[in-house]
Write a protein that holds these residues in place. Structure first.
Motif, PDB file in Angstrom:
ATOM      1  N   UNK A 111      69.583 -11.200 -27.374  1.00 58.35           N
ATOM      2  CA  UNK A 111      70.469 -10.804 -26.287  1.00 58.35           C
ATOM      3  C   UNK A 111      71.475  -9.763 -26.759  1.00 58.35           C
ATOM      4  N   UNK A 112      72.152  -9.145 -25.798  1.00 62.36           N
ATOM      5  CA  UNK A 112      73.304  -8.281 -26.040  1.00 62.36           C
ATOM      6  C   UNK A 112      74.529  -9.018 -25.515  1.00 62.36           C
ATOM      7  N   UNK A 113      75.692  -8.734 -26.114  1.00 62.48           N
ATOM      8  CA  UNK A 113      76.911  -9.393 -25.669  1.00 62.48           C
ATOM      9  C   UNK A 113      78.088  -8.417 -25.765  1.00 62.48           C
ATOM     10  N   UNK A 114      78.817  -8.284 -24.657  1.00 58.80           N
ATOM     11  CA  UNK A 114      80.084  -7.564 -24.639  1.00 58.80           C
ATOM     12  C   UNK A 114      81.170  -8.581 -24.953  1.00 58.80           C
ATOM     13  N   UNK A 115      82.040  -8.290 -25.922  1.00 51.31           N
ATOM     14  CA  UNK A 115      83.117  -9.207 -26.281  1.00 51.31           C
ATOM     15  C   UNK A 115      84.455  -8.482 -26.260  1.00 51.31           C
ATOM     16  N   UNK A 116      85.505  -9.234 -25.985  1.00 50.19           N
ATOM     17  CA  UNK A 116      86.874  -8.740 -26.027  1.00 50.19           C
ATOM     18  C   UNK A 116      87.718  -9.857 -26.633  1.00 50.19           C
ATOM     19  N   UNK A 117      88.755  -9.486 -27.391  1.00 49.32           N
ATOM     20  CA  UNK A 117      89.587 -10.532 -27.979  1.00 49.32           C
ATOM     21  C   UNK A 117      91.067 -10.252 -27.783  1.00 49.32           C
ATOM     22  N   UNK A 118      91.884 -11.206 -28.189  1.00 53.62           N
ATOM     23  CA  UNK A 118      93.324 -11.127 -27.934  1.00 53.62           C
ATOM     24  C   UNK A 118      94.045 -10.132 -28.842  1.00 53.62           C
ATOM     25  N   UNK A 119      93.333  -9.516 -29.783  1.00 53.44           N
ATOM     26  CA  UNK A 119      93.953  -8.482 -30.608  1.00 53.44           C
ATOM     27  C   UNK A 119      93.830  -7.109 -29.954  1.00 53.44           C
TER      28      UNK A 119
END
Length: 150
Positions: A111-119
């Motif tokens: 799969x592909x995954x777009x991620x975002x974090x709190x930094x």
């Protein structure tokens, strides 16, 4: 998009409000108002993570150094625009909170995954052959609000 997924990873607490699709353009194919926990999401709680619906939002709490991946089992979509609003809850380790969407998934091994974090960082990861590849490496973007509660 073949499967839709909401990912939670490493000490994550996040919420997905029902208003998430408000900014999307075009025909809405799927929207979850989170009045209750739809079994099609496949979320189950155990000692390492819990899922609940509160105030029109999906809330996930994941133990330190743990991650959750699963595929939405309610339907299969072609390429689509996805609109999600996510935020983090207060934490003593804000840099370890990450949320994302899995797309173009064959299953949980490809799969592909777009991620975002709190930094304030984001990226696109590809999971294949038991390893992560980085078509768009993790990088900062000024548009992402930083810190817990954002």
């Amino acid at each position: 998009m073949r499967h839709l997924f909401v990912a939670a990873s490493i000490s994550l607490c996040f919420a997905l409000p029902a208003a998430a699709a408000a900014g999307c353009q075009g025909k809405v194919l799927f929207q979850d108002k989170f009045a209750n926990l739809n079994p099609a999401w496949g979320f189950t709680s155990d000692a390492d993570y819990t899922f609940s619906v509160k105030g029109g939002a999906l809330e996930s709490k994941v133990a330190a150094n743990k991650g959750v991946r699963n595929l939405f089992g309610g339907d299969v979509y072609d390429d689509v625009e996805i609109c999600v609003t996510t935020g983090s809850l207060a934490s003593d380790k804000p840099g370890t909170q990450r949320a994302g969407i899995i797309f173009w998934a064959k299953d949980l091994t490809s799969f592909y995954m777009f991620v975002v974090d709190t930094t304030g960082e984001y990226g696109v990861l590809r999971y294949a052959g038991g390893r992560y590849l980085y078509p768009i490496p993790i990088q900062a973007n000024a548009i992402i609000k930083k810190g817990p509660g954002q």
